[in-house]
Structures are given as C-alpha cells and as structure tokens.
Design a protein around this motif. Structure first.
Motif, short mmCIF file in Angstrom:
data_model
loop_
_atom_site.label_atom_id
_atom_site.label_comp_id
_atom_site.label_asym_id
_atom_site.label_seq_id
_atom_site.Cartn_x
_atom_site.Cartn_y
_atom_site.Cartn_z
N GLN A 41 25.27 -49.19 6.68
CA GLN A 41 25.76 -48.69 5.40
C GLN A 41 26.63 -47.46 5.65
O GLN A 41 26.26 -46.58 6.44
CB GLN A 41 24.58 -48.31 4.50
CG GLN A 41 24.94 -48.07 3.05
CD GLN A 41 25.31 -49.36 2.33
OE1 GLN A 41 24.82 -50.42 2.67
NE2 GLN A 41 26.19 -49.26 1.35
N ASN A 43 27.96 -43.98 4.60
CA ASN A 43 27.55 -42.94 3.65
C ASN A 43 28.76 -42.14 3.14
O ASN A 43 29.90 -42.39 3.55
CB ASN A 43 26.50 -42.01 4.28
CG ASN A 43 27.03 -41.24 5.47
OD1 ASN A 43 28.20 -40.85 5.51
ND2 ASN A 43 26.17 -41.00 6.46
N LEU A 44 28.49 -41.18 2.28
CA LEU A 44 29.57 -40.44 1.62
C LEU A 44 30.40 -39.63 2.62
O LEU A 44 31.63 -39.55 2.50
CB LEU A 44 28.98 -39.52 0.54
CG LEU A 44 29.99 -38.81 -0.36
CD1 LEU A 44 30.86 -39.81 -1.10
CD2 LEU A 44 29.27 -37.90 -1.35
N ASP A 45 29.75 -38.99 3.60
CA ASP A 45 30.48 -38.22 4.61
C ASP A 45 31.48 -39.10 5.36
O ASP A 45 32.61 -38.70 5.63
CB ASP A 45 29.51 -37.60 5.62
CG ASP A 45 28.78 -36.39 5.05
OD1 ASP A 45 29.31 -35.79 4.09
OD2 ASP A 45 27.69 -36.06 5.56
N GLU A 46 31.03 -40.30 5.70
CA GLU A 46 31.89 -41.22 6.45
C GLU A 46 33.05 -41.72 5.60
O GLU A 46 34.19 -41.83 6.07
CB GLU A 46 31.04 -42.38 6.98
CG GLU A 46 30.08 -41.94 8.08
CD GLU A 46 28.82 -42.78 8.17
OE1 GLU A 46 28.69 -43.74 7.36
OE2 GLU A 46 27.97 -42.50 9.03
N LYS A 47 32.77 -42.00 4.32
CA LYS A 47 33.83 -42.43 3.41
C LYS A 47 34.88 -41.34 3.23
O LYS A 47 36.09 -41.59 3.25
CB LYS A 47 33.23 -42.81 2.04
CG LYS A 47 32.43 -44.10 2.05
CD LYS A 47 31.84 -44.36 0.67
CE LYS A 47 31.00 -45.63 0.68
NZ LYS A 47 30.38 -45.89 -0.64
#
Length: 236
Positions: A41, A43-47
């Motif tokens: 999945q 996460n927001l940091d990666e996005k």
C-alpha cells in the motif's frame, strides 16, 4: 505498488524445493518472477514524494519552454513539445548529483539503462538493511522506506513488465546476476536479508577482481553501496 527484490528473490528461490522443479519446466522462470512478487500500500508520504517529483519535472518543462519560446497551434493552444519532455526524462536521476559528485555519474550515464536499474537496486537493498541494522527506523526517517519502495517497483518492472521500460538486455543481466548472488551466498543455505547484506558488503573485495560480464552488475552494485556509505560519512 508492485514490488520485487532481486536479492530477496534469490534468497527465497535458492532454498525452495519448488524452484528446481519450476526451472525444469519454465526455463525463463516466468512463474517464479510472478510467484515472488508482492504488493504494498502506498502511504501519504510516498504519494507526496512522487507527486512533488512530477511537479518539479513539469516546472522544469515549463521553464525550458518559456526560455526558448512557446509555439501555438492554429487553434491558439500551446503545442506540447515531446523533444523537450524526452530530454528531461533522459536525465534518469543524474540531476541529483552536483558537479562535485561526479564519481557517481558513471552509475547512470556510463551504463545501459537496465544495468543502471540493477546496480542501484542492489546498492539500495544493501544500504537499506545495513542502515536498519545499525539505526532505528525513527532515526532514518521516511525517505529510507520510500527509496526501497521505488527501487523494488523498478525491479518489478524490469523483471515482470520489461515492455514498460526502454528496450535493453535486462533479462540477460538479471539471470546472470541472480546466479552470481546464489553462488556467492551458497545454494541451499537459509539466510535473512541482513545475513545477505553483511555477506555481500564484506565479500566486495573479491568482486573487485572479477571482470567477466555476468559479474559486473553485482560488483558495481556493491561498489556503489560502499561509495554511498562514504558519502554519508562525509556529509555527516
């Protein structure tokens, strides 16, 4: 996001009884590549990291277009310049290194695309597990995880979806590198990712004397990992 770790794949494949059976029926190991693929999945940091990179590329594209003048179609709309975009995409990450870090540019500019992906993937794997062994995850921060995620995604594309990447000889290099990793780590031995990392970083002196083509990727990946470790020490 699809994931594939080459060294992790070797560690599982060399101890699995199914691998020997499958390789007899599937000489290109197509089933094995899919078998050991995983999904994570995002996460927001990666996005945010990926989005900020895309926005930076678009900003760079607009700057070049403004510098050399925009063309307009007959309808008055801006013409999309594929040549400018291709030039930006061909940077392949070498813009990260400044002029005073030219000792790393060989790993991007002077090697074929699949070779570059493989050696950076190996270096990322070694540094990821070596750093996690020495430091806590909180000290390393999110970028360590993001780099591993993206590295394993690129490896997945190279192994399972090569048509999504520029044409090269990735399959040959992957097969040769995989066999070399298994040979060095010992066929049949059960090892963890940390065990493999320690072994490959310490065995690098031996790889320095190897010159045959199928050993270059592994040697270069280990050499790059050690150089990057030196850079961390230099920059504190």
């Amino acid at each position: 996001m699809a994931q594939h770790s080459l060294i992790g794949y070797c560690l599982k494949a060399k101890t699995s009884s199914w691998t020997t059976i499958l390789r007899c029926l599937d000489t290109e190991d197509i089933l094995g590549k899919f078998w050991w693929a995983t999904w994570k999945q995002v996460n927001l940091d990666e996005k945010n990291f990926i989005l900020s990179h895309l926005l930076e590329k678009f900003k760079q594209y607009k700057h070049i277009k403004e510098k050399y003048g925009d063309e307009e179609s007959d309808s008055g709309h801006e013409v999309f310049d594929y040549e400018v975009l291709l030039g930006i995409l061909k940077e392949r990450g070498n813009h990260v290194f400044h002029s005073n870090k030219t000792e790393f540019k060989w790993s991007i500019d002077d090697v074929e695309f699949s070779h570059s992906i493989l050696l950076w993937h190996i270096a990322t794997f070694l540094l990821f597990y070596n750093d996690h062994k020495k430091y806590s995850g909180g000290v390393l921060g999110p970028y360590c995880q993001i780099s591993k995620l993206l590295s394993d995604y690129m490896m997945y594309l190279l192994l399972v979806r090569p048509l999504m990447l520029p044409k090269g000889i990735g399959e040959v290099r992957i097969t040769d590198t995989r066999e070399e990793v298994i040979r060095l780590l010992g066929k049949g031995k059960s090892l963890t990712n940390n065990d493999a990392t320690s072994a490959l970083l310490h065995i690098n002196y031996e790889l320095g004397f190897l010159s045959t083509h199928n050993k270059l990727v592994l040697r270069d990946g280990c050499k790059l990992a050690l150089k990057l470790q030196g850079l961390v020490e230099e920059l504190r």
